[in-house]
Design an enzyme around this catalytic site. Structure first.
Site, short mmCIF file in Angstrom:
data_model
loop_
_atom_site.label_atom_id
_atom_site.label_comp_id
_atom_site.label_asym_id
_atom_site.label_seq_id
_atom_site.Cartn_x
_atom_site.Cartn_y
_atom_site.Cartn_z
N ARG A 209 20.88 21.13 36.21
CA ARG A 209 20.69 22.28 35.31
C ARG A 209 21.70 22.26 34.16
NH1 ARG A 209 21.07 27.28 38.85
NH2 ARG A 209 22.38 25.91 40.10
N GLU A 210 21.94 21.06 33.63
CA GLU A 210 22.92 20.92 32.55
C GLU A 210 22.53 21.78 31.34
OE1 GLU A 210 21.45 18.47 34.15
OE2 GLU A 210 22.92 16.98 34.79
N LEU A 211 21.22 21.82 31.03
CA LEU A 211 20.80 22.54 29.84
C LEU A 211 21.00 24.05 30.01
CD1 LEU A 211 19.63 22.25 27.03
CD2 LEU A 211 17.36 22.55 28.02
N ILE B 120 13.31 49.07 40.95
CA ILE B 120 12.35 48.14 41.53
C ILE B 120 12.93 47.39 42.73
CG2 ILE B 120 10.79 46.22 40.97
CD1 ILE B 120 10.12 48.92 39.65
N ARG C 217 16.48 30.47 32.74
CA ARG C 217 16.33 30.94 34.12
C ARG C 217 15.56 29.94 34.95
NH1 ARG C 217 17.64 34.02 37.41
NH2 ARG C 217 15.87 35.40 37.71
N TRP D 207 5.23 31.67 44.58
CA TRP D 207 6.55 31.21 44.17
C TRP D 207 7.15 30.21 45.14
CZ3 TRP D 207 8.73 36.52 42.08
CH2 TRP D 207 7.95 36.89 40.96
N HIS E 293 4.86 46.45 43.60
CA HIS E 293 5.37 46.23 42.25
C HIS E 293 4.73 44.98 41.67
CE1 HIS E 293 7.92 45.50 38.86
NE2 HIS E 293 8.25 44.32 39.35
N HIS F 10 14.27 42.37 30.67
CA HIS F 10 14.39 40.93 30.41
C HIS F 10 15.45 40.60 29.38
CE1 HIS F 10 10.29 41.28 32.13
NE2 HIS F 10 10.74 40.25 32.80
N1 GLN Z 1 12.17 43.80 44.33
C1 GLN Z 1 12.35 42.73 43.42
C2 GLN Z 1 13.57 42.94 42.58
O1 GLN Z 1 13.84 44.02 42.20
C3 GLN Z 1 11.14 42.57 42.54
C4 GLN Z 1 11.34 41.47 41.54
C5 GLN Z 1 10.08 41.03 40.84
O2 GLN Z 1 9.13 41.70 40.80
N2 GLN Z 1 10.11 39.86 40.28
O3 GLN Z 1 14.27 42.02 42.26
ZN ZN Z 2 8.92 42.67 38.46
#
Ligand code: GLN
Ligand code: ZN
Length: 766
Positions: free
Chosen positions: A22-24, A446, A530, A576, A656, A709
């Protein structure tokens, strides 16, 4: 017309951009912090590119035959295209220099925002877990070749004796994935600017030709997807663009790559356009039938660029033969760029010999491509030993006890339709109101709170055995207490424990479930700097012990307010992770769902009354072709319900979702039957809410009011405006107030300030 230059026998559509270690990422983050100069960042990047080229040659690609793709990016390839073509939004116009170009600092600002200037919106790249920045195009966008970076990168390689193949995003993909600029009149569609943009591609191709490029790769994944635009229009545009580019006097040979699916009706269009080569994704798509491909070169994407399993070389060769039978010249290739997979299996020996022998990361895939290329040029006998060892490894995988467990299979067989039904929402609503007494516009977050350096350090030390279990546990508990106290001080209604103990919302569960393996260094780029480290779901899934109960009940013991239990849903766990490709995804998802269902029961028994099951990836796995979407939504929704429908009526189930465009999946979201759904909505300014209202959605919704973000702190006034907008569509008693997503990547200063504003705005609107 360009001179005919042979396409290399083996190639890849792209290579990971972040560096083996992950040098960059490290360099660009240091640059943002002011710890690295622009020149130092450029040097790091150039060294990385040089190392990659040497490695690709060592792995079997050619030095001068244009088989090495040049697909470097500091942040994102769509942003690269935007700044190269001069498509910088008006609000960032001051970042542009004399030639219209932007510096690396300016480039970073467009990606990350600054003060009141919002960054470009970010969204998922097709059905992958990569996020790109959405260009903003309007009638005012003055397309012009505004950066020579791509040419310079080609020349940099050439100076060291390489002839690489520049990779650029195609004009159709660029414009169809763009959104109208703020200045554009309503109804404007970025594709209206196609002719103007293609003129710049013409200049660019001429410049590449002059620099000595033999082949240029133009990526057009948009051609494999069903998008909003009418398919006949897309075909007509493809014919026009590629006919026009192919007709150029002096240009490199053109290779149009269509990763992520099947070209279908766009294949004959491309094949007849005059471009020299076409890249087909033959992992997702089938070998085309009934088409004469003589005169074109097909880069047969038979090595999966999007997953990490070792290629069945026999099947790959059979596909290559089938393409040859259509009259095409054929090369071996990956189905997509390899930036979706980690760099190398080197250093992952802890995975064990069995699993290791079933896998191929980027470097191993380059090796597979070279093997196939040798088979193509010298015959399969030349690679007989590799074919044989591959067969043995694949047979061992199929016969391994962990890929077919009787206990897991029979639990799944016992599932009935009643297991996915929770009963009437109105009954649940009453039971929950009675239990929790929450106000209108209830506030929550969240799940994650900032992952501080101390937390990361503690986890790293614990993983290395330098910190005892007890000491680690104490540190995490102290952090949980801090987070709970902070939320109480802020006055939030429903609290979270902050997820300090979780390195990642999927990996945490993967480490506790059977059937998963976790890599040490298997990083892939998620967006910008990221990266994530997807787990490998290789076998049948089961839960040996409760996974979250200890932490959640500790957090609940610290407060009288409701503490939300936090789980990751089956679809997201699949999306994921790198998932086994030897059974339908729906079966794998249901195995995960059953494990989560048991976890929910355990949380309820520990007194947890609100449980959130995150499904941020529900939409990203949505098949790109409309015809496949129904079946996907059926199994994905069902597996979420299988996970959650065991919950009692007075347990409030939240979910979510990390996005706001859910037009086409609104029924599915409704079908999840969660009591409360939080979504991303700040950047898009609640755009989706009228559609949700019109759909007749009766349960509760938390549209995000803070775009997490970027490090920007939203003002109270901004949040008040968003909430006021939200209330125009959704009645207050159905509305929750929360950020767009988890706060894990944010710092405490921004978090505290933003949550204070969120609380003030909520009070004002209440
Ligand atoms: N519960 C997770 C968080 O808050 C939800 C993250 C996500 O939706 N990518 O990190
Ligand atoms: Zn999210």
């Amino acid at each position: 017309m360009s001179p005919a230059i042979a396409f290399p026998a083996g190639t890849i559509l792209g290579y990971p951009r972040i560096g083996r270690n992950r040098e960059l990422k490290k360099a660009i983050e240091a640059f943002w912090k002011g710890n690295l100069t622009e020149l130092e960042l450029e040097t790091t990047a150039a060294n990385l590119r040089a190392a990659n080229r040497e490695r690709l040659v060592a792995l079997g690609l050619g030095r001068e035959d244009a088989s090495i793709p040049s697909n470097f990016s500091f942040y994102d390839h769509m942003l690269d295209a935007a700044v190269t073509f001069g498509a910088v939004p008006t609000r960032f116009a001051d970042l542009r220099g004399e030639n219209g170009g932007v510096s690396l600092a300016g480039y970073s600002t467009i990606a990350r925002g600054e003060g009141a200037k919002a960054p470009l919106e970010m969204t998922k790249w097709f059905d992958s877990n990569y996020h790109y920045l959405v260009p903003e195009i309007g009638p005012e966008t003055s397309f012009a070749l505004s950066s020579t970076r791509w040419i310079e990168e080609f020349l940099e390689a050439k100076q060291e004796g390489f002839v690489t193949r520049p990779v650029i995003t195609g004009p159709l993909t660029f414009l169809y994935l763009s959104k109208p600029s703020d200045d554009a009149p309503t109804g404007f569609d970025p594709i209206e600017r196609l002719d103007d943009l293609v003129a710049v591609y013409e200049q660019l191709l001429a410049a590449f030709a002059e620099a000595g490029a033999r082949w240029v790769q133009i990526d057009e994944p948009v051609l494999v997807a069903d998008i909003d635009a009418d398919r006949a229009e897309v075909r007509a545009n493809a014919a026009a663009v590629y006919g026009r580019l192919a007709a150029l006097e002096a240009r490199p040979a053109l290779f149009v790559a269509a990763p992520m699916g099947s070209l279908d009706d766009a294949l004959p269009v491309l094949a007849g356009s005059g471009v020299e080569a076409i890249g087909l994704d033959l992992v997702r798509g089938a070998v085309p039938a009934g088409i004469d491909l003589s005169g074109v070169t097909i880069a047969a994407g038979v090595v999966d660029g999007h997953n990490i399993w070792r290629t069945d070389l026999d099947k790959a060769l059979a596909k290559i033969d089938a393409v040859k039978a259509l009259g095409a010249d054929v090369a071996a290739s990956t189905s997509t760029s390899l930036f979706h997979v980690p760099h190398t299996l080197e250093g992952e020996e802890h995975l064990g010999a069995d699993l290791l022998s079933w896998l191929a990361f980027a470097d191993e895939k380059v090796g597979e491509v070279s093997t196939l290329a040798t088979a193509l040029t010298e015959g399969a006998d030349a690679v007989a030993a590799t074919l044989e060892s591959t067969r043995a490894a694949l047979a061992a995988r199929a016969a391994h006890p962990g890929t077919n467990r009787a206990d897991v299979r029979s639990a799944l067989d016992a599932v009935s339709d009643a297991d996915v039904e929770r009963g009437d929402y109105s009954d649940r609503k009453a039971a929950q109101a009675e239990r929790f007494h929450l106000p209108q516009l209830a506030t929550t977050t969240i799940g994650s709170f900032p992952q501080t350096t101390d937390i990361r350090k503690a986890r790293a030390a614990w993983a290395k055995g330098e910190l005892s279990d007890e000491a680690y546990e104490d540190e995490m508990r102290a952090e949980i207490k801090r987070v709970v106290d902070l939320q109480e001080d802020l006055g939030l209604d429903v609290l979270v424990h902050g997820e300090a103990e979780r390195n990642d919302m999927v990996q945490y569960f993967a480490e506790l479930l059977d059937g998963f393996a976790v890599t040490k260094n298997g990083w892939v780029q998620s967006y910008g700097s990221r990266c994530t480290r997807p787990s490998i779901l290789w076998g049948d899934v089961s839960r040996p012990a409760p996974m979250t109960v200890r932490w959640t009940s500790y957090a609940q013991s610290l407060t009288s307010r409701p503490m939300k239990g936090m789980l990751t849903g089956p679809v997201t766990i699949l999306a994921w992770s790198f998932v086994r490709d030897d059974q339908p995804l729906g079966v794998t998802a249901d195995q995960v769902a059953l494990a989560l269902r048991d976890e929910i029961t355990d949380l309820e028994e520990a007194g947890i009354g609100i449980i959130q099951v995150d499904e941020p990836a529900l939409r990203e796995l949505l098949p790109l072709k409309k015809a496949d979407q129904g079946a996907y939504l059926d199994w994905s929704v069902r597996s979420f319900r299988l996970a959650t429908a065991g919950a009692k009526a007075d347990t409030q189930v939240h979910t979510h979702l990390c996005y706001s465009e859910f037009g086409e999946i609104i029924d599915a979201i409704d079908g999840l039957d969660a009591d409360v759904t939080s979504i991303e909505a700040a950047r898009s300014r609640m755009e989706v809410l009228p559609a949700i209202r019109n759909h007749g959605y009766e349960r509760q919704i938390g549209p995000g009011v803070w775009d997490i973000h970027s490090p920007r702190v939203p003002s109270t006034q901004e949040i008040t405006e968003l909430l006021t907008l939200a209330k125009e569509s959704i009645p207050g008693e159905q509305l929750w107030v929360n950020p767009d997503c988890g706060l894990k990547t944010r710092g405490y200063a921004e978090t505290t300030a933003s949550l204070e504003h969120l609380m003030e705005a909520t009070k004002a609107v209440r």
